[in-house]
Design a protein around this motif. Structure first.
Motif, mmCIF file in Angstrom:
data_model
loop_
_atom_site.group_PDB
_atom_site.id
_atom_site.type_symbol
_atom_site.label_atom_id
_atom_site.label_comp_id
_atom_site.label_asym_id
_atom_site.label_seq_id
_atom_site.Cartn_x
_atom_site.Cartn_y
_atom_site.Cartn_z
ATOM 1 N N GLY A 142 0.780 -1.234 0.000
ATOM 2 C CA GLY A 142 0.000 0.000 0.000
ATOM 3 C C GLY A 142 0.804 1.273 0.000
ATOM 4 N N GLU A 143 2.122 1.196 0.107
ATOM 5 C CA GLU A 143 2.958 2.396 0.178
ATOM 6 C C GLU A 143 3.711 2.599 -1.133
ATOM 7 O OE1 GLU A 143 5.533 2.267 3.518
ATOM 8 O OE2 GLU A 143 3.904 2.094 4.989
ATOM 9 N N THR A 144 3.684 3.850 -1.639
ATOM 10 C CA THR A 144 4.377 4.173 -2.881
ATOM 11 C C THR A 144 5.887 4.022 -2.699
ATOM 12 O OG1 THR A 144 2.635 5.719 -3.528
ATOM 13 C CG2 THR A 144 4.776 5.966 -4.604
ATOM 14 N N GLN A 145 6.510 3.368 -3.678
ATOM 15 C CA GLN A 145 7.951 3.116 -3.621
ATOM 16 C C GLN A 145 8.700 4.082 -4.533
ATOM 17 O OE1 GLN A 145 9.131 0.509 -1.463
ATOM 18 N NE2 GLN A 145 6.973 0.801 -0.878
ATOM 19 N N ASN A 146 9.904 4.443 -4.133
ATOM 20 C CA ASN A 146 10.752 5.311 -4.936
ATOM 21 C C ASN A 146 11.816 4.475 -5.638
ATOM 22 O OD1 ASN A 146 9.508 7.767 -4.108
ATOM 23 N ND2 ASN A 146 10.623 7.612 -2.158
ATOM 24 N N PRO A 147 12.030 4.715 -6.922
ATOM 25 C CA PRO A 147 13.056 3.937 -7.639
ATOM 26 C C PRO A 147 14.451 4.312 -7.183
ATOM 27 C CG PRO A 147 12.173 5.662 -9.059
ATOM 28 C CD PRO A 147 11.339 5.680 -7.804
ATOM 29 N N VAL A 148 15.375 3.372 -7.319
ATOM 30 C CA VAL A 148 16.771 3.645 -6.969
ATOM 31 C C VAL A 148 17.588 4.041 -8.191
ATOM 32 C CG1 VAL A 148 16.728 2.095 -4.987
ATOM 33 C CG2 VAL A 148 17.400 1.213 -7.232
ATOM 34 N N GLY A 149 16.962 3.950 -9.362
ATOM 35 C CA GLY A 149 17.670 4.329 -10.578
ATOM 36 C C GLY A 149 16.773 4.258 -11.789
ATOM 37 N N THR A 150 17.144 4.990 -12.842
ATOM 38 C CA THR A 150 16.436 4.968 -14.121
ATOM 39 C C THR A 150 17.446 4.687 -15.219
ATOM 40 O OG1 THR A 150 14.831 6.596 -13.309
ATOM 41 C CG2 THR A 150 14.948 6.270 -15.689
ATOM 42 N N TYR A 151 17.072 3.820 -16.157
ATOM 43 C CA TYR A 151 18.013 3.383 -17.189
ATOM 44 C C TYR A 151 17.298 3.353 -18.536
ATOM 45 C CZ TYR A 151 20.594 1.819 -13.080
ATOM 46 O OH TYR A 151 21.229 1.776 -11.878
ATOM 47 N N GLY A 152 18.085 3.463 -19.604
ATOM 48 C CA GLY A 152 17.527 3.394 -20.951
ATOM 49 C C GLY A 152 16.815 4.680 -21.320
ATOM 50 N N ASN A 153 16.176 4.643 -22.491
ATOM 51 C CA ASN A 153 15.405 5.804 -22.938
ATOM 52 C C ASN A 153 14.315 5.356 -23.888
ATOM 53 O OD1 ASN A 153 16.631 5.812 -25.745
ATOM 54 N ND2 ASN A 153 18.464 6.134 -24.499
ATOM 55 N N GLY A 154 13.388 6.256 -24.140
ATOM 56 C CA GLY A 154 12.278 5.946 -25.025
ATOM 57 C C GLY A 154 11.451 4.800 -24.485
ATOM 58 N N GLU A 155 11.050 3.903 -25.365
ATOM 59 C CA GLU A 155 10.219 2.768 -24.952
ATOM 60 C C GLU A 155 10.982 1.763 -24.116
ATOM 61 O OE1 GLU A 155 10.746 -0.051 -28.931
ATOM 62 O OE2 GLU A 155 8.822 0.935 -28.541
ATOM 63 N N ASN A 156 12.313 1.883 -24.063
ATOM 64 C CA ASN A 156 13.137 0.977 -23.264
ATOM 65 C C ASN A 156 13.588 1.613 -21.950
ATOM 66 O OD1 ASN A 156 13.182 -1.198 -25.170
ATOM 67 N ND2 ASN A 156 14.592 0.019 -26.417
ATOM 68 N N GLU A 157 12.989 2.748 -21.576
ATOM 69 C CA GLU A 157 13.355 3.381 -20.313
ATOM 70 C C GLU A 157 12.696 2.635 -19.157
ATOM 71 O OE1 GLU A 157 13.382 7.763 -18.109
ATOM 72 O OE2 GLU A 157 12.352 7.495 -20.036
ATOM 73 N N ILE A 158 13.474 2.273 -18.165
ATOM 74 C CA ILE A 158 12.973 1.503 -17.026
ATOM 75 C C ILE A 158 13.381 2.155 -15.720
ATOM 76 C CG2 ILE A 158 13.003 -0.712 -18.267
ATOM 77 C CD1 ILE A 158 15.646 -1.325 -16.778
ATOM 78 N N LYS A 159 12.620 1.843 -14.684
ATOM 79 C CA LYS A 159 12.968 2.208 -13.320
ATOM 80 C C LYS A 159 13.281 0.941 -12.543
ATOM 81 C CE LYS A 159 9.932 6.293 -13.233
ATOM 82 N NZ LYS A 159 8.720 6.873 -12.601
ATOM 83 N N VAL A 160 14.197 1.071 -11.587
ATOM 84 C CA VAL A 160 14.607 -0.061 -10.764
ATOM 85 C C VAL A 160 14.242 0.236 -9.308
ATOM 86 C CG1 VAL A 160 16.533 -1.480 -9.975
ATOM 87 C CG2 VAL A 160 16.477 -0.644 -12.345
ATOM 88 N N TYR A 161 13.582 -0.734 -8.668
ATOM 89 C CA TYR A 161 13.159 -0.592 -7.275
ATOM 90 C C TYR A 161 13.794 -1.705 -6.449
ATOM 91 C CZ TYR A 161 9.389 2.251 -9.311
ATOM 92 O OH TYR A 161 8.659 3.196 -9.998
ATOM 93 N N ARG A 162 14.041 -1.437 -5.174
ATOM 94 C CA ARG A 162 14.530 -2.460 -4.259
ATOM 95 C C ARG A 162 13.588 -2.524 -3.069
ATOM 96 N NH1 ARG A 162 20.173 -0.624 -5.701
ATOM 97 N NH2 ARG A 162 20.632 -1.948 -7.500
ATOM 98 N N LEU A 163 13.154 -3.753 -2.761
ATOM 99 C CA LEU A 163 12.177 -3.976 -1.699
ATOM 100 C C LEU A 163 12.676 -5.051 -0.755
ATOM 101 C CD1 LEU A 163 9.005 -4.287 -4.003
ATOM 102 C CD2 LEU A 163 9.906 -2.197 -2.960
ATOM 103 N N SER A 164 12.231 -4.994 0.496
ATOM 104 C CA SER A 164 12.552 -6.024 1.482
ATOM 105 C C SER A 164 11.272 -6.442 2.192
ATOM 106 C CB SER A 164 13.570 -5.501 2.505
ATOM 107 O OG SER A 164 14.810 -5.223 1.901
#
Length: 821
Positions: A629-651
């Motif tokens: 239920g809690e919004t997560q913040n990404p630890v990084g963004t990679y790529g661009n355009g349609e291949n742009e992704i965000k990376v999250y780390r959870l425990s």
């Protein structure tokens, strides 16, 4: 020339078809109206419900009387309904109806109905004699209309009857949940069966990426079973295997004699063979075509005719060039004279070399001819390269280093992949094949009748994990008894070869029922379903690799796939349950569907330490992620355009529950998804169990966090530590894994056994050798899949070394019990 055995009359056919196992209805005239009460229920498609077994024994797998199917596009998926009759049922029928999802329709014509036909298994031969009952097992899946025509839609009092539904999902089907009902009528009564079909928005590849050689032969009694002595009957079985995405053996042409190794005696054979197989091998679902060959005997012993093989390969390659397509990669060589050479004694090393020298010479000559032929230069080069890389599959029971320079593609028995050392021996360049023949026994996957249906299905999950590209099975239509005689009843002879039920046959003859193709078994359906599962697993792995490359962020599917594999098997040992399998398969479908969506959701890392689980999640940059239920913040963004992704780390902690609930948001749309965590682990330290421990001929003392066990020299028995305690009562059907900490000298053998409350036999759960002198954790997974009919675990016995060993000291630490998630 095609000859028929006309001496078989229609009366004999009728008698032959109606032969059955012990559960036969009363003859007409006795209780002619039927009308006994019938209990309807269902179970997992991979469960086998015996005809005469009391239904109470199925309490663990028993489900409500409804059909629930979860499937991807362009695949088959099965479901079964069980009818348990109190009195004789004289007749029953099934009526299908369309299923609907809003205004979308799933047409009833996409469902095939089969009557499960039972075969008597007198002795359990797959290694589970202590846990399985002998009796009438379902195996042949008889098309329902054929069963009605033969009068087999009847049930005897006190017996079970299974009906199998095979759902085909066209790739044009809209994703969603379709509902409706099917109707069973019986002796004037009617039962409505709710049906729920979930269609996933992910597609199984039309192209089969697993190569297979499931041998069919004319010399195994098929002519008597089918009342057809023509050589063409073998090709009908090859075509039947194709319906299950399986490749058959040789495709004979011309001869009416025993034909393997006789190809090429007629100058027309090559052209006839090419015309026979071209349409077949052009279909994407058909992945494998074995090269025919001419058997010769000369100074090298049994060998092949090099020129016939060269001309055959060249003719096929030339047709590819003519048709502007390269299908040469689908060709394999399998030559019976070098089958299992490791078992043939002196001279086999040289013999393999002599045969393979001719194979290599033939392929090279054919490749050069293609390079010199007329046609597109680029395609010629590609085809010639494929010709040079045609794999020759050599089945072996073990690795033989002296053959390493000669064997092209090793095809070891599957038992070799049960250990890391065994897998390492066959971690070689090129394609990886394996084979089954006369086993193996449970808990390894096999095709025996009494084995659970998830065994041959999970077999392909194991193949994906270990990078296996080919599967060879030695016989699919063996229609003779153990002594080589023709069978009296092709539907009631379970043991035909080497004393194992179902070994060497996966089909039943068509002609007794007037059908135009062989009758497939449940085991064939499980094999096909496993291949389709593997296609989804391969696509998921490849998709992760592709997104990693496109985005520039390095990750793989290894962690998440291995977490699923660990839930189903350990090495090659499959000790799981149908319920667990379908739970893991749902997770696989969820992950495949989410990755195929615009969210591009991927689990790029999963690490477990104690009860803590860490995840790394990859998500499209257009999406956001919530955890619990809690919004997560990404630890990084990679790529661009349609291949742009965000990376999250959870425990997450396993002590807080078995799942991590996630919400994936894209614009105004949200998708709920749960990541399994697994169950919590409870650790029992050495100090907690040492007082109740028993050392056979030795002593136990606390030494820090470990128990130090000092054994006297052994004579007539193996050095043994026996551990008991209340903590062992937690080990059972709700246990995922148990871990033991052991320390001794490198190379020390150990064996760990459970002693149950109601059994005088000990159950070995782990065995091996210590790799070094350090503290080693031995983890035994999938405990829930163990045989629990003998009660709870009473004691744990840990054996060290061999009889006659000298005095030694070992250390044993904590024992951890992890519950199911």
């Amino acid at each position: 020339m095609k000859m028929k055995f006309k001496r078989f009359t229609a009366i004999l056919l009728a008698a032959f078809a109606l032969t059955g196992a012990a559960c036969n209805p009363a003859p007409d005239g006795e209780n002619p109206s039927g009308g006994g009460a019938v209990e309807f229920w269902s179970t997992y498609a991979t469960e086998k419900v015996l005809a005469s077994r009391v239904t109470e024994k199925y309490n663990y797998t028993r489900l409500p009387a409804e059909l629930n199917v979860d499937a991807a596009l362009a695949e088959y998926e099965g479901a079964q309904l069980i009818m348990s009759a109190e009195g004789d049922v004289k007749s029953y029928d099934v009526t299908l109806s369309d299923l609907t999802f809003g205004n979308k329709v799933y047409e009833k014509e996409n469902v095939k109905i089969y009557n499960q036909k039972y075969i008597e298994v007198n002795t359990i031969t797959n290694g589970q004699s202590s846990t399985l009952d002998a009796g009438d097992y379902p195996d042949a899946l008889l098309p329902f209309d054929a069963a009605k025509k033969a009068g087999e839609n009847r049930i005897a009092a006190g017996c079970n009857q299974g009906i199998y539904f095979d759902f085909w999902i066209p790739d044009t089907t809209a994703a969603g949940t379709y509902t409706g009902s099917f109707t069973v009528t019986y002796d004037g009564k009617e039962k409505s069966i709710p049906v729920r079909l979930t269609v996933r928005n992910v597609k199984v590849s039309e192209t089969t990426h697993t190569k297979t050689y499931f041998s069919v032969d004319h010399g195994w009694g098929v002519s008597n079973g089918e009342l057809d002595s023509s050589i063409d009957i073998v090709n009908e079985y090859n075509l039947a295997l194709s319906e299950y995405r399986l490749g058959g053996g040789q495709w004979p042409v011309g001869m009416t004699e025993y034909w393997i190794g006789q190809f090429g005696k007629n100058p027309q054979d090559i052209e006839d063979w090419l015309n026979l197989v071209w349409d077949y091998i052009s279909q994407p679902k058909n992945s494998t075509l074995a090269l025919p060959y001419l058997f010769v005997s000369d100074s090298t012993g049994e060998n092949i005719d090099r020129k016939i093989l060269e001309d055959t390969i060249y003719a096929f390659a030339a047709r590819c060039l003519e048709e502007n397509v390269n299908l040469v990669d689908k060709l394999i060589g399998y030559y019976t004279m070098i089958d299992e050479p490791d078992m043939k004694g002196d001279g086999s090393v040289q013999h393999v070399k002599d045969v393979m020298d001719r194979v290599y010479a033939a392929t090279e000559a054919a490749a050069v001819r293609i390079e010199n032929a007329e046609g597109d230069a680029a395609l010629k080069s590609q085809i010639a390269e494929s010709v040079r890389n045609i794999e020759t599959v050599v089945p072996v029971g073990r690795y033989v280093s002296a053959m390493a320079d000669s064997v092209d593609t090793w095809c070891p028995g599957t038992h070799n992949y049960d250990t890391e050392s065994g897998r390492a021996q066959f971690d070689l360049p090129g394609e990886k094949w394996w084979y089954t023949c006369v086993g193996p026994s449970y808990p390894l996957a096999n095709y025996q009748i009494e084995s659970a249906g998830f065994l041959p299905r999970i077999f392909d999950w194991q193949a994906e994990k270990y990078g296996i590209t080919g599967n060879l099975y030695w016989a699919a239509n063996y229609y003779k008894d153990e002594d080589g005689n023709h069978l009296e009843d092709y539907y009631q002879t379970a043991v035909r070869s080497v004393g194992r039920s179902g070994e060497a046959f996966l089909f039943y003859p068509a002609k007794p029922y007037g059908l135009d193709k062989p009758v497939g078994s449940l085991r064939l359906h499980y094999a096909r379903d496993g291949i389709e599962d593997k296609e989804l697993l391969l696509a998921l792995r490849a998709g992760y690799e592709r997104l990693s490359a496109d985005s520039g962020y390095s990750f793989t599917a290894d962690d998440i796939l291995n977490s699923m594999y660990d839930s189903l098997f350990d090495g090659m040992k499959i000790q799981t349950s149908s319920e667990r399998f379908y739970r893991v398969r749902k997770q696989m479908l969820d992950l495949a569907e989410l990755f195929a969506s615009d969210a591009k959701f991927a689990v790029s890392r999963r690490e477990v330490e104690g009860n803590n689980v860490d995840f790394e999640i990859v998500l499209s940059a257009d999406c956001s992620l919530k955890a619990k239920g809690e919004t997560q913040n990404p630890v990084g963004t990679y790529g661009n355009g349609e291949n742009e992704i965000k990376v999250y780390r959870l425990s997450a902690s396993r002590t807080e529950g078995g799942e991590l609930n996630l919400t994936i948001a894209s614009g105004t749309e949200e998708k709920e998804f749960s990541l399994p965590l697994g169950g919590a682990a409870v650790q029992t330290d050495a100090s907690q169990w040492i007082d109740g421990a028993e050392v056979l001929s030795g002593t136990a003392e606390q030494a820090g966090e470990l128990a130090e066990i000092t054994f006297n020299a052994s004579t007539g028995s193996t050095q043994r530590l026996v551990i008991s305690g209340e903590f062992l009562s937690a080990v059972g059907k709700e246990t995922d894994q148990v871990s033991f900490e052991l320390k001794g000298t490198a190379g020390l053998k150990y064996s760990i056994c459970f002693e149950y409350e109601r059994s005088v036999l000990y159950h070995e759960i782990a065995a091996g050798t210590l790799a070094n002198d350090d503290l080693t954790t031995i983890t035994v997974r999938n405990i829930y899949g163990f045989p629990w009919n003998s009660g709870k675990v009473k004691k744990v016995h840990i054996y060290f070394g061999d009889k006659g060993d000298g005095a030694r000291t070992v250390s044993v630490g904590s024992i951890s019990v992890t519950a199911l998630g």
